[in-house]
Design a protein around this motif. Structure first.
Motif, short mmCIF file in Angstrom:
data_model
loop_
_atom_site.label_atom_id
_atom_site.label_comp_id
_atom_site.label_asym_id
_atom_site.label_seq_id
_atom_site.Cartn_x
_atom_site.Cartn_y
_atom_site.Cartn_z
N ASP A 213 41.14 30.83 42.55
CA ASP A 213 40.78 29.54 43.14
C ASP A 213 41.53 29.25 44.44
O ASP A 213 41.40 28.19 45.04
N HIS A 214 42.35 30.23 44.87
CA HIS A 214 43.03 30.18 46.18
C HIS A 214 43.84 28.89 46.37
O HIS A 214 43.84 28.29 47.44
N ASN A 215 44.56 28.51 45.33
CA ASN A 215 45.41 27.32 45.44
C ASN A 215 46.88 27.68 45.64
O ASN A 215 47.75 26.82 45.58
N GLY A 216 47.15 28.97 45.84
CA GLY A 216 48.52 29.42 46.08
C GLY A 216 49.32 29.64 44.82
O GLY A 216 50.50 30.01 44.90
N LEU A 217 48.69 29.46 43.66
CA LEU A 217 49.34 29.69 42.38
C LEU A 217 48.44 30.57 41.51
O LEU A 217 47.22 30.47 41.58
N VAL A 218 49.07 31.40 40.71
CA VAL A 218 48.33 32.20 39.73
C VAL A 218 48.60 31.61 38.36
O VAL A 218 49.75 31.55 37.91
N ASP A 219 47.54 31.12 37.71
CA ASP A 219 47.74 30.58 36.37
C ASP A 219 47.56 31.68 35.33
O ASP A 219 47.21 32.82 35.65
N GLU A 220 47.79 31.32 34.08
CA GLU A 220 47.78 32.31 33.01
C GLU A 220 46.43 33.01 32.88
O GLU A 220 46.35 34.24 32.75
N ASN A 221 45.34 32.24 32.96
CA ASN A 221 44.01 32.83 32.82
C ASN A 221 43.71 33.81 33.96
O ASN A 221 43.13 34.88 33.73
N GLU A 222 44.08 33.45 35.17
CA GLU A 222 43.86 34.34 36.32
C GLU A 222 44.65 35.63 36.16
O GLU A 222 44.15 36.73 36.42
N TYR A 223 45.88 35.48 35.73
CA TYR A 223 46.76 36.63 35.57
C TYR A 223 46.22 37.60 34.52
O TYR A 223 46.14 38.81 34.73
N VAL A 224 45.82 37.04 33.38
CA VAL A 224 45.31 37.87 32.29
C VAL A 224 43.97 38.51 32.68
O VAL A 224 43.75 39.70 32.41
N PHE A 225 43.10 37.75 33.33
CA PHE A 225 41.79 38.27 33.70
C PHE A 225 41.92 39.44 34.67
O PHE A 225 41.24 40.47 34.53
N GLU A 226 42.79 39.30 35.68
CA GLU A 226 42.95 40.38 36.67
C GLU A 226 43.46 41.65 36.00
O GLU A 226 42.95 42.75 36.26
N TYR A 227 44.47 41.52 35.13
CA TYR A 227 45.00 42.70 34.46
C TYR A 227 43.97 43.30 33.51
O TYR A 227 43.81 44.53 33.46
N GLN A 228 43.27 42.45 32.79
CA GLN A 228 42.26 42.95 31.85
C GLN A 228 41.17 43.73 32.58
O GLN A 228 40.70 44.76 32.09
N ASN A 229 40.78 43.27 33.75
CA ASN A 229 39.75 43.95 34.53
C ASN A 229 40.22 45.35 34.94
O ASN A 229 39.48 46.33 34.80
N ARG A 230 41.44 45.43 35.44
CA ARG A 230 41.98 46.75 35.83
C ARG A 230 42.16 47.65 34.61
O ARG A 230 41.91 48.86 34.67
N MET A 231 42.62 47.07 33.52
CA MET A 231 42.82 47.84 32.30
C MET A 231 41.51 48.42 31.80
O MET A 231 41.44 49.60 31.43
#
Length: 311
Positions: free
Chosen positions: A62-80
């Motif tokens: 969402d480009h708000n300058g912060l990474v929340d828990e859902n964003e963090y988990v989603f990005e890693y899950q996608n790469r995994m």
């Protein structure tokens, strides 16, 4: 990069990877692959910061300058999931190779005698004193050492091919139980878990596995049957791997989010990142490369684990 200097360092790395003592996320080759943007084999701190910022911004959906828990988990899950799909494909390819290796007469089927011949070689290897009983403390028979290539005669392409193969192995997330190690062998064949595998116990397990794989009960295994049985176990292992990895991703986020406000800043992200960089930059010249001496192995603090799992 100086290829002559790289050869002995890379050979040492291959031994480290093959030993299985370091997880891929704690491997320098993987680390460089993640952050060395110009792929020149050298990672400066400025380049590292740039690569980390790119990953942070991609994760911050969402480009708000912060990474929340859902964003963090989603990005890693996608790469995994991408890596697991690649691992699965490679495992299936190797399974086809194994089938053809078992099919000694090349008739497109593995008969019990062919299947058991492979088992006989494994049993003989671990039965060091040849008494038809394998004890967990019994040293296996030594296998002939594979001839190492003459490093001075290797071409640049051969060196690069070895590097890519080592990188593929180090990045692998999907790891199936293997009878190539004593622990794996006992895990599969020591049915009563008494630390001893008799010939009868071993043969019975082999027969059970063969019959289970032989779905049409015609007394031999087709490639399709052989693949199906292994793919079923592969998918079960993928499910277990994903479940455990996703659980740990939530743990990592909570470690990185120092002020516990539910949003990780880039500064918080980089606290862990710079610790990892300093650990790999063992000669403290501001550049990480394969020529840096390996850091001392140590137990990882929780903050280091957050970084060394690919974030």
């Amino acid at each position: 990069m100086n290829t002559q200097l790289f050869i002995p360092v890379f050979s040492t790395l291959l031994l480290t990877i093959s030993s299985g003592t370091l997880a891929a996320s704690h491997n320098k080759l993987v680390y460089l692959n993640q952050y060395d943007l110009d792929n020149n084999g050298e990672l400066a701190l400025t380049e590292f910061d740039q690569a980390r910022k790119q990953r942070f911004d991609l994760t911050d959906e969402d480009h708000n300058g912060l990474v929340d828990e859902n964003e963090y988990v989603f990005e890693y899950q996608n790469r995994m999931d991408k890596q697991l799909a690649e691992d699965r494909l490679n495992q299936v390819k190797q399974t086809v190779v194994r089938f053809k290796s078992l099919d000694k007469n090349d008739n497109g089927r593995v008969e019990w005698s062919e299947y058991q011949a492979s088992g006989e070689r494994s049993f003989t290897h671990y039965d060091g004193n040849q008494d038809n009983v394998i004890n967990k403390d019994e040293p296996p028979k030594s296998r002939p050492n594979a001839q190492k290539p003459n490093e001075e005669l290797q071409t640049a392409q051969q060196i690069e091919d070895e590097k890519q193969l080592a990188l593929q192995r180090a990045k692998r997330l999907l790891r199936m139980p293997s009878t190539h190690s004593s622990n794996g062998f006992f895990s599969k064949y020591d049915s009563d878990q008494d630390g001893i595998i008799s010939r009868a116990e071993f043969d019975q397990r082999r027969r059970n596995d063969f019959d289970l794989t032989d779905e049409d009960k015609n007394g031999w295994l087709s490639q399709q049957e052989y693949l199906f049985e292994y793919e079923n176990r592969l998918d079960q292992q993928i499910a277990r791997t994903r479940k455990g990895a996703i659980k740990q991703t939530y743990v990592r986020f909570n470690i990185l989010d120092k002020d516990k406000n539910g949003g990780m800043t880039f500064a918080e992200y980089q606290l862990s990142g710079h610790r990892s960089f300093n650990r790999w930059d063992t000669n403290q010249d501001g550049v990480v490369s394969m020529l840096d001496p390996e850091p001392e192995q140590r137990r990882y603090a929780k903050d280091d684990k957050a970084n060394n799992t690919g974030k």
